[in-house]
Design a protein around this motif. Structure first.
Motif, PDB file in Angstrom:
ATOM      1  N   MET A 184      44.833  40.377  32.231  1.00 55.79           N
ATOM      2  CA  MET A 184      43.734  41.324  32.367  1.00 55.79           C
ATOM      3  C   MET A 184      42.544  40.909  31.523  1.00 55.79           C
ATOM      4  SD  MET A 184      42.901  43.944  34.025  1.00 55.79           S
ATOM      5  CE  MET A 184      43.234  45.640  34.258  1.00 55.79           C
ATOM      6  N   ALA A 185      42.836  40.435  30.316  1.00 61.50           N
ATOM      7  CA  ALA A 185      41.769  39.985  29.432  1.00 61.50           C
ATOM      8  C   ALA A 185      41.022  38.813  30.041  1.00 61.50           C
ATOM      9  CB  ALA A 185      42.345  39.601  28.076  1.00 61.50           C
ATOM     10  N   THR A 186      41.772  37.921  30.730  1.00 61.49           N
ATOM     11  CA  THR A 186      41.141  36.766  31.351  1.00 61.49           C
ATOM     12  C   THR A 186      40.179  37.205  32.442  1.00 61.49           C
ATOM     13  OG1 THR A 186      43.081  35.421  30.912  1.00 61.49           O
ATOM     14  CG2 THR A 186      41.554  34.612  32.556  1.00 61.49           C
ATOM     15  N   VAL A 187      40.595  38.156  33.288  1.00 66.62           N
ATOM     16  CA  VAL A 187      39.744  38.667  34.354  1.00 66.62           C
ATOM     17  C   VAL A 187      38.485  39.294  33.772  1.00 66.62           C
ATOM     18  CG1 VAL A 187      39.560  40.351  36.213  1.00 66.62           C
ATOM     19  CG2 VAL A 187      41.663  39.020  35.937  1.00 66.62           C
ATOM     20  N   ALA A 188      38.651  40.075  32.710  1.00 63.64           N
ATOM     21  CA  ALA A 188      37.504  40.726  32.070  1.00 63.64           C
ATOM     22  C   ALA A 188      36.541  39.695  31.491  1.00 63.64           C
ATOM     23  CB  ALA A 188      37.989  41.667  30.976  1.00 63.64           C
ATOM     24  N   THR A 189      37.093  38.633  30.912  1.00 64.38           N
ATOM     25  CA  THR A 189      36.250  37.582  30.330  1.00 64.38           C
ATOM     26  C   THR A 189      35.452  36.872  31.411  1.00 64.38           C
ATOM     27  OG1 THR A 189      37.826  37.238  28.544  1.00 64.38           O
ATOM     28  CG2 THR A 189      36.266  35.463  28.969  1.00 64.38           C
ATOM     29  N   VAL A 190      36.113  36.558  32.531  1.00 67.61           N
ATOM     30  CA  VAL A 190      35.436  35.902  33.646  1.00 67.61           C
ATOM     31  C   VAL A 190      34.321  36.789  34.176  1.00 67.61           C
ATOM     32  CG1 VAL A 190      35.690  35.126  36.032  1.00 67.61           C
ATOM     33  CG2 VAL A 190      37.391  34.483  34.326  1.00 67.61           C
ATOM     34  N   ARG A 191      34.601  38.083  34.299  1.00 66.16           N
ATOM     35  CA  ARG A 191      33.589  39.004  34.805  1.00 66.16           C
ATOM     36  C   ARG A 191      32.377  39.059  33.881  1.00 66.16           C
ATOM     37  NH1 ARG A 191      33.984  43.703  38.572  1.00 66.16           N
ATOM     38  NH2 ARG A 191      31.956  44.663  38.418  1.00 66.16           N
ATOM     39  N   ARG A 192      32.625  39.132  32.579  1.00 63.42           N
ATOM     40  CA  ARG A 192      31.509  39.194  31.627  1.00 63.42           C
ATOM     41  C   ARG A 192      30.652  37.932  31.692  1.00 63.42           C
ATOM     42  NH1 ARG A 192      35.361  41.522  28.120  1.00 63.42           N
ATOM     43  NH2 ARG A 192      35.685  39.498  27.108  1.00 63.42           N
ATOM     44  N   SER A 193      31.289  36.788  31.888  1.00 61.39           N
ATOM     45  CA  SER A 193      30.542  35.527  31.897  1.00 61.39           C
ATOM     46  C   SER A 193      29.835  35.283  33.227  1.00 61.39           C
ATOM     47  CB  SER A 193      31.478  34.359  31.582  1.00 61.39           C
ATOM     48  OG  SER A 193      32.446  34.201  32.604  1.00 61.39           O
ATOM     49  N   SER A 194      30.398  35.813  34.308  1.00 55.90           N
ATOM     50  CA  SER A 194      29.819  35.550  35.626  1.00 55.90           C
ATOM     51  C   SER A 194      28.820  36.604  36.068  1.00 55.90           C
ATOM     52  CB  SER A 194      30.928  35.445  36.685  1.00 55.90           C
ATOM     53  OG  SER A 194      31.637  36.658  36.802  1.00 55.90           O
ATOM     54  N   ASP A 195      28.914  37.820  35.552  1.00 57.98           N
ATOM     55  CA  ASP A 195      28.041  38.901  35.994  1.00 57.98           C
ATOM     56  C   ASP A 195      26.550  38.595  35.860  1.00 57.98           C
ATOM     57  OD1 ASP A 195      29.652  40.734  37.190  1.00 57.98           O
ATOM     58  OD2 ASP A 195      29.470  42.281  35.659  1.00 57.98           O
ATOM     59  N   PRO A 196      26.080  38.100  34.710  1.00 52.32           N
ATOM     60  CA  PRO A 196      24.642  37.791  34.607  1.00 52.32           C
ATOM     61  C   PRO A 196      24.201  36.715  35.597  1.00 52.32           C
ATOM     62  CG  PRO A 196      25.659  37.861  32.432  1.00 52.32           C
ATOM     63  CD  PRO A 196      26.770  37.880  33.424  1.00 52.32           C
ATOM     64  N   LEU A 197      25.069  35.746  35.839  1.00 52.70           N
ATOM     65  CA  LEU A 197      24.751  34.673  36.780  1.00 52.70           C
ATOM     66  C   LEU A 197      24.659  35.214  38.202  1.00 52.70           C
ATOM     67  CD1 LEU A 197      27.199  32.007  35.325  1.00 52.70           C
ATOM     68  CD2 LEU A 197      24.702  32.013  35.085  1.00 52.70           C
TER      69      LEU A 197
END
Length: 209
Positions: free
Chosen positions: A1-14
């Protein structure tokens, strides 16, 4: 779950940058079409707004939209981690973004009465930067069509009918041969399809990311 959240945080601005590229491009272009003296969309392609004293506005618009495309490519790469297209789609969307940047930096020639004071005739011989502009735009739209085709295959494999049809339609429009008599209108339509596609893709990936 933490991995998914991390990916979302990094990809959202892009992905957000990718989603905004289209609205920014057309807000700027439409405003200029309505306010710049002598511009006629039935005769002058949007790219011709990059000529003349106010041409810097459209040049900046191209570059910002292209940077949005590059950001979208990075966001796709981080979000689309499995299945058909996970490697190919980011590459071709990135090529689209780079092509838009190049199309902005290398302008087409003034012609057909725009900007005001230019001869009403077509340009006799295209400059080198106009040739580069045309090639960059052609590569950009073709690359986006390839990305759309790959996503069509992806969605067909998943039996997602509507996304498959929409991606296939976008690819078809972008790959249609240019009509010499209606080229400026067709280029505008291609731009609408291309940037609608990037916006919808970015927003859909933000939703599932």
């Amino acid at each position: 779950m933490a991995t998914v959240a991390t990916v979302r945080r990094s990809s959202d601005p892009l992905l957000l940058a990718g989603a905004l590229a289209g609205p920014v491009f057309f807000t700027s272009a439409i405003t200029q079409m309505l306010t710049r003296e002598g511009f006629d969309i039935t005769r002058h392609p949007i790219s011709q707004l990059a000529t003349g004293g106010l041409g810097w506005i459209q040049i900046t618009t191209f570059v910002l939209a292209g940077l949005g495309g590059v950001a979208l490519a990075a966001g796709i790469k981080r979000t689309l981690t499995e299945g058909i297209g996970r490697r190919v789609v980011p590459i071709f969307v990135g090529i689209f973004g780079a092509g838009m940047i190049a199309a902005g930096l290398f302008t087409m020639d003034p012609e057909k009465g725009f900007p005001v004071g230019t001869s009403d005739a077509p340009v006799a011989e295209m400059s080198w930067h106009s040739v580069v502009h045309g090639a960059a735009a052609a590569v950009a739209f073709t690359a986006l069509a390839v990305a759309a085709i790959v996503l069509t295959v992806r969605y067909v494999g998943r039996r997602a009918v509507l996304p498959a049809v929409l991606n296939g339609f976008a690819a078809l429009v972008l790959l249609l041969p240019m009509s010499p008599d209606h080229m400026s209108i067709q280029i505008a339509v291609n731009g609408v399809v291309a940037f609608t596609w990037t916006t919808v893709l970015a927003l859909s990936l933000r939703r599932i990311g």
